[in-house]
Design a protein around this motif. Structure first.
Motif, short mmCIF file in Angstrom:
data_model
loop_
_atom_site.label_atom_id
_atom_site.label_comp_id
_atom_site.label_asym_id
_atom_site.label_seq_id
_atom_site.Cartn_x
_atom_site.Cartn_y
_atom_site.Cartn_z
N TRP A 154 0.84 -1.21 0.00
CA TRP A 154 0.00 0.00 0.00
C TRP A 154 0.87 1.26 0.00
O TRP A 154 0.62 2.22 -0.74
N GLN A 201 0.75 3.89 -2.61
CA GLN A 201 0.27 5.19 -2.10
C GLN A 201 1.18 6.34 -2.53
O GLN A 201 0.73 7.48 -2.67
N ASP A 209 -0.28 9.61 -3.71
CA ASP A 209 0.06 10.91 -3.12
C ASP A 209 0.55 11.88 -4.19
O ASP A 209 0.23 13.09 -4.17
N ARG A 214 -0.29 20.93 1.81
CA ARG A 214 -0.51 19.72 2.61
C ARG A 214 -0.23 18.46 1.78
O ARG A 214 0.41 17.52 2.23
N ARG A 215 -0.67 18.52 0.48
CA ARG A 215 -0.42 17.35 -0.38
C ARG A 215 1.07 17.14 -0.57
O ARG A 215 1.56 16.03 -0.60
N TYR A 216 1.78 18.24 -0.67
CA TYR A 216 3.24 18.14 -0.82
C TYR A 216 3.86 17.49 0.41
O TYR A 216 4.70 16.59 0.31
N ASP A 217 3.39 17.99 1.56
CA ASP A 217 3.95 17.43 2.81
C ASP A 217 3.70 15.93 2.89
O ASP A 217 4.58 15.16 3.30
N VAL A 218 2.47 15.55 2.45
CA VAL A 218 2.16 14.12 2.50
C VAL A 218 3.09 13.33 1.58
O VAL A 218 3.65 12.29 1.97
N TYR A 229 5.97 14.28 0.61
CA TYR A 229 7.30 14.36 1.24
C TYR A 229 7.47 13.25 2.28
O TYR A 229 8.47 12.53 2.31
N SER A 230 6.47 13.15 3.15
CA SER A 230 6.58 12.13 4.21
C SER A 230 6.63 10.73 3.63
O SER A 230 7.33 9.84 4.13
N ARG A 231 5.91 10.57 2.48
CA ARG A 231 5.90 9.26 1.85
C ARG A 231 7.29 8.90 1.34
O ARG A 231 7.80 7.80 1.59
N ARG A 245 10.10 10.18 2.26
CA ARG A 245 11.01 10.01 3.39
C ARG A 245 10.84 8.61 4.01
O ARG A 245 11.81 7.94 4.40
N LEU A 246 9.58 8.18 4.06
CA LEU A 246 9.29 6.85 4.63
C LEU A 246 9.99 5.76 3.81
O LEU A 246 10.64 4.87 4.36
N VAL A 266 4.04 17.71 9.30
CA VAL A 266 3.33 16.75 8.46
C VAL A 266 4.36 15.92 7.69
O VAL A 266 4.19 14.73 7.50
N ARG A 267 5.45 16.59 7.25
CA ARG A 267 6.47 15.85 6.49
C ARG A 267 7.11 14.74 7.33
O ARG A 267 7.62 13.76 6.82
N GLN A 269 -0.08 11.34 10.73
CA GLN A 269 -0.80 12.48 10.14
C GLN A 269 -2.27 12.39 10.48
O GLN A 269 -3.17 12.63 9.67
#
Lengths: 838, 173
Positions: free
Chosen positions: A42, A46, A50, A74-78, A80-82, A84-85, B134-135, B164
């Protein structure tokens, strides 16, 4: 056991391996699950979602008059976090190693690096960048797509590998499980085998136990097993019979209470305690021991015990094997009794023989003495012939009696050898001459050859003469018109002297050669017809020779003649001892001294003996008072003074020794009178006894005049006749030493003896220990013997003996006699000095 | 702690919650800062119509729980600080049912209320002492103490570890 261990080890190893593999496969499956997890897939998909969400938001913003930048951010941050993950998560560690994936991740990273400052910047800048962002994101879509697909492909492959690995591990587990099952089967098989074997061994053990039980039960010996505390744990049927307790009564009880007799219980308990504490074994394992045991009814009886120990189930037990040996002990005792009776019977027989011989000698004594007296009276020649025959017969009878007596004495170990110096050549010559008449009367010739004889030997002359005489007599008996040769030869290298008696008679068959030396043995009827005799002669001869340390033997040819030989040791020189004077020696050494009248008391219960002695003494000119027994003798001795007393030893009621003791002990006129014993035998221990009682000398019966008179003379002492009968005192001393030395020795001795005599009557003397007094007396006695003062020596010896035996009466007598005899001896010493100096 | 004891403790805690609920309902103040979490559904305490909304200060005022653990999504041991889900549920009078949690990107997952126990998951707002953007999976991340309890190292729990996080919707049984 080893097999079982191996099987167990195998099972354990299988289990370990299975456990390891199971944890392993668990891990694999876990990993598989993680890899396949929906979140992983996922997350990958995802990332594309994203991206698309951001793209939509950006496109919306591009078209809108007033763009919603907050949503874009916010979409960018999401996204970004993806990214980074994906870059950091442990879930994607493997995935990230794929170079294509890494390339795509780097592309994303580069995108983020470029736009992040823009997103963090002011809205205006972001708004301005929106168009280019749309383009970039659109370009990035394929990257995101590739990335998802790569991930899916990668995880599919990874899953395959992991699945295969898990499958392989599962297969291994399967194999191992199979092995485990096999190992278990083997283990079970072994256990079954062991079980069977244990069943078998248990069965055979039970059989063995039963057999053992059977053995114990049927054993004839009582068997009692105890634990280390002494409690009975096994008790068999024989023990029931032996001890009377039943098995049920005995089990569990203390053996000490059960069978140990009361008087042994303390020792038993001590022994058990000692064994328990120190393990020291005294009875255990020592074989058969004879002991006593107690029955139920309290009866104590002998048993034979064998005790052994065994370890049984880790505990030590003691097993006693007990056998009732009452019967055996009883029969042993019977045997001992029978033996004692037999021995006693034998002794009684020997004693009877000795007493009978002795008793026969007394009447013979009378006959011989009477004949001697008759011979000196006037009678017809015819009567003289009868008398000579009587004398010969009586002499022969005496010879036989003496033979039996010697025999029984020799048997009783009572041979009393008197060793003296002998010239063998003279002895042989005299013997031959004395026998010549009898031999020639038998039609035989006799000669002697002593040319090889030694000059001197030391032996009992009487016994030696007796032996050779016996041999010569035998030779004469069994030879007709033949020759008898008596020889004497020295065997210097062995220190022996050999006497040989050879005859040319009938000889002796070889098979009889040994038997002729046995007691009461005459070879056959023809011999006994031909020659009378007790058959004791050779037996006695052999005993005498053996007693003298020699041997006797015979060589013979039937019909040719015999050769008897006697080998004796040459012996060692002896000093003549005045105390052991026998009648025979006295007779041979002294001629009768001229008689001076003495008043004599003759104590003798035998009428004939009394008559003979009285006649002999009266003819010698002495005055004789007779007493018929010991009591009368004591009575008469208390009434008048005598110069000497002749005392028969064996008399009823009061014997001679006792009578002497009474006379010596009483305060009568004869307490110091010399007493001469008349006895049938003179053994050394008798001499001691006589001396102790106060007897001065002994004469062995039968009496002969010469010996009687010589003895009288020797004991006369200070009766006033010394000068006439005693040899010059100290003559020998003078001969062997120079005058000065002799004088000095005598003077010293005089001082020593004087001192002893003076001290012996002092009060201090009596306080000394009796041993010390005896020793001092002994010392002076020794000096007296050396110097030849024989009478003084004799008195001192008697005194010493009295001290040693603690005989107060004997001491009193001895002291009195000492004073008297010392007076005489001292006079003689002084006379000697005067004579020599004058 | 064995499951039985856990249940008993949970029971006690829930009982206490029932007692405290009416009082708490009146004392949940309205948020003063930016709302970062809104809770809807079967809750007995609200401060914004049908919802109970929280700003960071409100969450921080509810009592901090801190633990360190590794996660599948990070490298190395991380220290998380936040409000216990248990405390939050108690505060809102939630005793049973499930909680549907939704993230910014509309990821959603159902969490049974039975997960809300002491020593259980927290709504983390600090990672290694710092607020999370959030990042970096912020501002709220439902984190279970994975290293402290093996039961939390499962795929289901990982899927419930929603980051999040912006919304909770309580659904009664």
């Amino acid at each position: 056991m080893v097999v079982l261990l191996a099987a167990l080890t195998g099972i354990l190893l299988c289990l370990l391996a299975i456990w390891f593999l199971v944890t392993n496969v668990q891990r694999e499956i876990n990993a598989l699950a993680v890899a396949n997890s929906d979140t992983t897939q996922w997350t990958l998909v995802q990332s594309e979602v994203d991206l698309l969400a951001l793209l939509v938001a950006v496109q919306d913003a591009d078209h809108a008059a007033r763009p919603d930048l907050q949503d874009v951010r916010r979409r960018y941050d999401v996204l970004y976090s993806r990214v980074r993950l994906i870059q950091q998560s442990q879930q994607f560690v493997d995935l990230r190693t794929n170079p294509e994936v890494a390339q795509n991740v780097a592309t994303f990273d580069a995108f983020l690096d470029r736009y992040t400052p823009l997103f963090d910047g002011p809205d205006s800048a972001l708004e301005a960048a929106v168009p280019s962002l749309v383009g970039d994101l659109t370009g990035l879509r394929s990257t995101a797509r590739d990335f998802s697909l790569q991930g899916i492909r990668f995880y599919a492959e990874d899953s395959d590998i992991k699945r295969e690995r898990a499958a392989a591990t599962l297969a291994k587990i399967g194999y191992l499980t199979l092995a485990l099952v096999l190992a278990l089967l083997v283990g079970v098989a072994i256990l079954v085998a062991l079980y069977r074997r244990s069943i078998r061994s248990e069965r055979s053990e039970a059989e063995a136990r039963n057999r053992l039980q059977e053995v114990i039960a049927t054993s004839l010996d009582g068997i009692i097993a105890t634990d280390s505390e002494g409690r009975v744990i096994e008790y068999n049927g024989a023990a029931e019979r032996v001890f009377g307790y039943t098995r049920d009564e005995a089990l569990g009880r203390d053996m000490a209470d059960l069978v140990v007799p009361d008087h042994l219980r303390a020792a038993h308990v001590a022994g058990m305690t000692r064994y328990r504490t120190t393990r020291e074994r005294r009875v255990v394992g020592k074989g058969l021991v004879r002991m006593e045991a107690k029955r139920k009814d309290g009866v104590v009886f002998p048993v034979e015990l064998s005790l052994s120990s065994a370890t049984f189930g880790g505990e030590e037990i003691l097993v006693s094997f007990l056998r009732d040996i009452s019967d055996r002990v009883a029969s042993e005792q019977e045997l001992i009794l029978a033996r004692d009776r037999a021995v006693a019977g034998e002794r009684a027989k020997a004693e009877l023989l000795a007493v009978m011989s002795h008793e026969m000698r007394t009447p013979l004594n009378g006959i011989m003495g009477s004949i001697e007296l008759l011979q000196s009276s006037k009678m017809s020649p015819k009567h003289k012939t009868f008398l000579a025959a009587m004398k010969t017969s009586a002499g022969l009878l005496l010879h036989h009696v003496n033979g039996v007596l010697s025999m029984s004495r020799a048997e009783a170990g009572q041979l009393n050898l008197v060793v003296s110096e002998i010239d063998p050549a003279v002895l042989v010559q005299e013997l031959v001459e004395s026998q010549r008449h009898a031999i020639e009367a038998n039609g035989n010739q006799i000669r002697s050859d002593a040319s090889a004889a030694p000059a001197r030997m030391w032996a009992d002359a009487l016994r030696l003469r007796q032996v050779i005489l016996n041999l010569v007599g035998n030779a004469n008996k069994f030879t007709r018109s033949g020759e008898i040769l008596v020889e004497c030869e020295s065997i210097p290298d062995r220190g022996l002297v050999e006497f040989r008696v050879t005859d040319s008679g009938i000889g002796i068959a070889e098979e009889n050669l040994e038997r002729i030396f046995e007691e009461f043995r005459t070879l056959d009827t023809s011999y006994s017809r031909q020659a009378e005799g007790t058959g004791l002669g050779l037996a006695i001869s052999r005993r005498l020779v053996q007693a003298m340390g020699g041997e006797i033997g015979v060589n013979s040819e039937l019909g040719e003649g015999s050769l008897f030989w006697v080998r004796l040791p040459v012996g060692t020189p002896v000093q003549r001892d005045a105390a052991t004077r026998t009648a025979a020696e006295a007779g041979s050494d002294h001629r009768a001294a001229p008689a001076s009248a003495m008043r004599l008391l003759l104590v003798e219960d035998n009428q004939i003996n009394r008559l003979i002695a009285r006649e002999m003494l009266k003819r010698s000119g002495h005055h004789v008072v007779e007493a018929h027994d010991g009591r009368e003798g004591v009575h008469l001795a208390g009434q008048q003074v005598f110069d000497a007393i002749l005392m028969d030893i064996s008399m009823p009621e009061m014997d001679g020794v006792e009578a002497t003791r009474v006379i010596r002990g009483a305060d009568g006129p004869n307490r110091a009178t010399p007493i001469i014993a008349l006895t049938a035998h003179a053994l050394p221990e008798d001499s001691q006894r006589y001396l102790a009682a106060g007897i001065d000398a002994a004469l062995v019966k039968p009496l002969n005049i010469a010996a009687l008179l010589a003895t009288l003379a020797s004991v006369r002492g200070d009766a006033g006749l010394a000068a006439t009968k005693t040899a010059v005192p100290f003559a020998e001393l003078t001969e062997s030493l120079d005058r000065q030395t002799a004088a000095r020795l005598l003077a010293a001795f005089r001082g020593e003896a004087e001192d002893l005599v003076r001290r012996s009557v002092s009060a201090k003397w009596a306080e000394l220990p009796v041993d010390v007094r005896a020793d001092q007396v002994h010392k002076v006695a020794g000096s007296a013997a050396v110097l030849g003062a024989s009478e003084l020596h004799q008195v001192l010896k008697g005194l010493e003996t009295a001290y040693r035996q603690d005989d107060a009466a004997g001491v009193a007598v001895g002291l009195e006699r000492l004073a008297r005899v010392w007076g005489t001896t001292r006079g003689a010493i002084d006379a000697w000095h005067a004579e020599r100096q004058g | 702690m064995c499951a039985f004891m856990k249940n008993i403790l949970t029971g006690l805690v829930l009982a206490a919650g029932f007692v405290a609920a009416p009082l708490a309902a009146e004392t949940l103040p309205p948020p003063t800062g930016e709302v970062i979490l809104s809770v809807t559904g079967d809750i007995s305490v609200r401060n914004d119509g049908d919802s109970a909304v929280f700003d960071m200060d409100m969450l921080r005022g509810m009592g901090e729980v801190t633990f360190a653990t590794t996660t599948p999504w990070t490298e190395g041991v991380q220290e998380f600080t936040g409000v216990s889900l248990h405390t939050l549920a108690e505060r809102l009078g939630v005793a049973s049912g499930s909680i549907k949690a939704t993230a910014i990107n509309d990821y959603a997952i159902d969490i049974p209320v039975t997960d809300a126990v002491e020593g259980g998951p927290i709504l983390a707002y600090l990672q290694n002492g710092k607020p999370m953007s959030v990042r970096y999976n912020g501002p709220l991340w439902l984190v279970y103490p994975y290293d402290l309890n093996e039961a939390y190292r499962s795929e289901v729990i990982y899927s419930r570890s929603i980051w999040q996080l912006v919304r909770l919707d309580v659904v009664a049984d």
